[in-house]
Structure formats: structure tokens, C-alpha cells
Design an enzyme around this catalytic site. Structure first.
Site, PDB file in Angstrom:
ATOM      1  N   SER A 118     -94.046  -2.969 -13.768  1.00  0.00           N
ATOM      2  CA  SER A 118     -93.005  -2.634 -14.750  1.00  0.00           C
ATOM      3  C   SER A 118     -92.738  -1.141 -14.812  1.00  0.00           C
ATOM      4  O   SER A 118     -93.646  -0.318 -14.628  1.00  0.00           O
ATOM      5  CB  SER A 118     -93.450  -3.100 -16.132  1.00  0.00           C
ATOM      6  OG  SER A 118     -92.620  -2.541 -17.126  1.00  0.00           O
ATOM      7  N   TYR A 142     -99.056  -2.960 -23.089  1.00  0.00           N
ATOM      8  CA  TYR A 142     -98.357  -3.626 -21.976  1.00  0.00           C
ATOM      9  C   TYR A 142     -98.222  -2.694 -20.769  1.00  0.00           C
ATOM     10  O   TYR A 142     -98.518  -3.073 -19.633  1.00  0.00           O
ATOM     11  CB  TYR A 142     -96.975  -4.084 -22.461  1.00  0.00           C
ATOM     12  CG  TYR A 142     -96.076  -4.636 -21.377  1.00  0.00           C
ATOM     13  CD1 TYR A 142     -96.132  -5.971 -21.012  1.00  0.00           C
ATOM     14  CD2 TYR A 142     -95.162  -3.814 -20.714  1.00  0.00           C
ATOM     15  CE1 TYR A 142     -95.304  -6.480 -20.010  1.00  0.00           C
ATOM     16  CE2 TYR A 142     -94.339  -4.304 -19.716  1.00  0.00           C
ATOM     17  CZ  TYR A 142     -94.414  -5.639 -19.371  1.00  0.00           C
ATOM     18  OH  TYR A 142     -93.598  -6.132 -18.379  1.00  0.00           O
ATOM     19  N   LYS A 146    -100.019  -3.175 -16.989  1.00  0.00           N
ATOM     20  CA  LYS A 146     -99.309  -3.233 -15.702  1.00  0.00           C
ATOM     21  C   LYS A 146     -99.801  -2.125 -14.762  1.00  0.00           C
ATOM     22  O   LYS A 146     -99.862  -2.310 -13.551  1.00  0.00           O
ATOM     23  CB  LYS A 146     -97.795  -3.139 -15.921  1.00  0.00           C
ATOM     24  CG  LYS A 146     -97.200  -4.353 -16.645  1.00  0.00           C
ATOM     25  CD  LYS A 146     -97.134  -5.582 -15.736  1.00  0.00           C
ATOM     26  CE  LYS A 146     -96.479  -6.770 -16.413  1.00  0.00           C
ATOM     27  NZ  LYS A 146     -96.330  -7.941 -15.531  1.00  0.00           N
TER      28      LYS A 146
END
Ligand code: NAD
Ligand code: UD1
Length: 303
Positions: A118, A142, A146
Site C-alpha cells: 500500500s 495499517y 504493510k
């Protein structure tokens, strides 16, 4: 090519499954249907098998990998805001789940793994636009998850000689992105609010920027990534930088009316600005996105 698509019943997953079937591949989907839906996939197809299971379950992953030559790993907890609210659940899906899938692929001697990384890994950009060598300072659990995935992938490539490529998608939008959850992607939420005649809820001042890329273009990038043999990470986006206020103006143009807007407090963990350079994407994937923002928004509003 027999491809295991984890998260194949989701938004990007279901469009990728369609593109793989059109390219002649055999496809196995593994999904826990936490956000994905069976109805996102063709009801029946001779080259498609759909399995219900969790990527954190090594046995379910091993069973789904039987006969697979390639893996497209998309299953994840996808919301930055949800990862701030529940970092533990997010990390079990996005780190333990990731590791279970790439280790399963190693044990099954799968030829190639392409996975969803991402743009959130970059966090605070030292400079814009971002290329893949930019420093990574994630602002959310998050983004950190990633980034850890990218590091695991590099380590597995070095340790075990595995062929792995991470695609750092920027902001993907289009039909089948579920607007229902408060954690849903901004364009799906705005489109649903517009259809309901409700005000569009902007978190912050609306001047934050994103690179919005249409999902069918991303599905093409995924197929190209499975077919090449490059490793490392590649940004996937359009190269354009659009503020939420510009996005709202574009939605108004495409819908033929001016949306009402409500400004709410900014979301914790939010990236301020995001913009990418497409050079490596073009070189490695031979891929150029074909859908302009207004065209993609019209396709979404009329889906
Ligand atoms: P999505 O929620 O529609 O898809 C995720 C899929 O994974 C769903 O079908 C869900 O049911 C499944 N899933 C979740 N946890 C699972 C588990 N433990 N076991 C099995 N299946 C599970 O979201 P999406 O937007 O299609 O995201 C796909 C991937 O792309 C994710 O890895 C996400 O982090 C990444 N990504 C998305 C965007 C974007 O803008 N949408 C941008 C960058 C990266
Ligand atoms: C999105 C993806 C994430 C991906 C990242 C890559 C989703 C849900 N998230 O995160 O998986 O890794 O892009 O860049 O697809 N906003 C509003 N109002 C709303 C909803 C959101 O103003 O109702 C704002 C957010 O605060 C943010 C921007 O819109 O500033 C985009 O939010 P969102 O669509 O959730 O995407 P990202 O957080 O960028």
C-alpha cells in the site's frame, strides 16, 4: 497458470478474478467473506473454485494452494481507520495472515507470489511525488503492517529464493467497493451519500490529496505482475494528485448536481498527501492506467 486469489470475493479481488479468467487462467478463491461477497463473483464458471476459509489458518491455506502455480494475495483488513481502532485484529490479518500465505506458498513450491502492499507505507512523505526508494514512516498500524509485509517478502526472497512482488496500490475505486461500513473507501462512501441525497462527510478540511486509480486498471496491473518475474515493490496509481475538494467537484460534474458537504474532524492516522511516480510501474509491469477520473466516476455512479 493456476492462481490462488486470497480475498478474491472482495472489491479488487473480484475484478482481478474476472481479468484472470478472461486471460485463460484456472482460479481458486480463498476468502472468509468478512467484507467480500460471493455475489461479487460469477455464479458458476468451469475454471473457478471458491473456498471459504481464513488466511490465518495454515491448513486452509495449504488446501487452497493444492495445484496452484501462482498466488495473488489480496486478503486483508483494508481500512486505515479500522487499524487505529483495533490494531490487534488488523495485525493478525495483515501480518500473521500475510506470513501464513507466503510461507504456505513456499512450502507448496509455488512459482510466484504477487501481494497487495500500500501507499500507506510511505506515511509522511519527505518529498512528493513518491518513488519506491522514498523513506517509509507509516502513520497508522495499517501502514506499518504493510511495510512489515514488504520486509518479510524481501527476506523470504533472499532466504528461500522465492519470487515475490509487492504492489503498493494508491487509492483504488470503482464498482463493488462496499460503501456500507464507516471504514469504507471515500469514493464509495461519497457515491452512496450522493445517491441518498445526504451531505458528503469530509474528515478534515478536504485539502488532503490522493491518487485515485480505477479498479479495472488495477486488475490489469495484477495480471501483468503475475506474468513478469520482477521482485521488490512497485507503486500502482495514475501519477495524478487530487484533493477531496477536487474529487467532490468531479462527482458533482458526473452526477449533474452540486453535492452538499459536511466537514467532520480529521481521522487519526490519516496521510495528508499522496502522489506517486509511475516510472517503475511502466518499466516493470509495462502498465499504464487507461481510465480518467471522470470516466471512472461515471462508471461507478451508473453501475
Ligand atoms: P476488500 O475488503 O474488498 O477485500 C479484502 C478481502 O479479503 C475481502 O473479500 C475479505 O472478505 C477478505 N478477507 C479479509 N480477512 C480475511 C481473512 N482473514 N481470511 C480470508 N479472507 C479475508 O478490500 P480491497 O480494497 O479489495 O483490498 C484488497 C487488498 O488491496 C488489501 O490487501 C488492501 O490492503 C489492499 N489495498 C487496497 C487499496 C484500496 O484503495 N482499496 C489500496 C491499497 C492497498
Ligand atoms: C486507502 C485504502 C487503503 C489503502 C490506501 C492506499 C480503503 C478503505 N482504504 O486508504 O486500503 O492501502 O488507500 O493509499 O480502501 N475520508 C473522508 N470521508 C469519508 C471517508 C474518508 O473525508 O467518509 C477521507 C479520509 O480521512 C482520507 C481520504 O478520505 O483522508 C481517503 O480515505 P480512504 O478512502 O479511507 O482511504 P485511505 O485512508 O487513503
Amino acid at each position: 497458470m493456476t492462481v490462488l486469489v486470497t480475498g478474491g470475493a472482495g472489491f479488487i479481488g473480484s475484478h482481478s478474478v474476472e481479468a484472470l479468467l478472461a486471460a485463460g487462467a484456472q482460479v481458486v478463491v480463498l476468502d472468509d467473506f468478512s467484507t467480500g461477497k460471493r455475489s461479487n463473483l460469477p455464479p458458476e464458471h468451469p475454471r473457478l473454485t471458491v473456498r471459504s476459509g481464513d488466511i490465518r489458518d495454515a491448513q486452509a491455506v495449504a488446501a487452497a494452494l493444492a495445484g496452484a502455480t501462482h498466488v495473488l494475495h489480496l486478503a486483508a483488513q483494508v481500512s486505515v481507520r479500522a487499524s487505529v481502532d483495533d490494531p490487534v485484529d488488523s495485525s493478525t490479518r495483515n501480518v500473521s495472515g500475510f506470513l501464513t500465505v507466503i510461507d504456505g506458498a513456499r512450502r507448496a513450491a509455488v512459482k510466484r507470489v504477487v501481494y497487495a502492499s500500500s501507499a500507506a507505507v510511505y506515511g509522511v512523505p519527505a518529498q512528493l511525488p513518491l518513488d519506491e526508494a522514498a523513506s517509509c514512516l507509516p502513520l497508522s498500524p495499517y501502514g506499518l503492517e504493510k511495510l512489515v509485509d514488504d520486509q518479510y517478502a524481501a527476506l523470504f526472497a533472499a532466504l528461500y529464493g522465492q519470487s515475490l512482488l509487492g504492489l503498493r496500490y494508491f487509492n483504488v475505486y470503482g464498482p463493488r467497493q462496499d460503501p456500507a461500513s464507516p471504514y469504507a473507501g471515500v469514493i464509495s462512501r461519497f457515491a452512496a451519500q450522493l445517491a441518498a441525497g445526504a451531505p458528503l462527510t469530509v474528515f478534515g478540511d478536504g485539502r488532503q490529496t490522493r491518487d485515485f486509480v480505477f479498479v479495472k486498471d488495477v486488475a490489469r496491473a495484477n495480471v501483468a505482475a503475475l506474468q513478469c518475474d520482477h521482485g521488490g515493490v512497485v507503486n500502482v496509481g495514475t501519477g495524478a494528485r487530487v484533493s477531496l475538494l477536487d474529487l467532490i467537484a468531479a462527482l458533482g460534474r458526473c452526477a449533474g448536481r452540486t453535492p452538499q458537504v459536511r466537514f467532520d474532524p480529521p481521522a487519526p492516522g490519516d496521510i495528508r498527501d499522496s502522489a506517486m511516480t509511475p516510472a517503475r510501474m511502466r518499466e516493470v509491469l509495462g502498465f499504464v492506467p487507461g481510465t480518467a477520473l471522470d470516466e471512472g466516476l461515471r462508471a461507478l455512479l451508473h453501475a
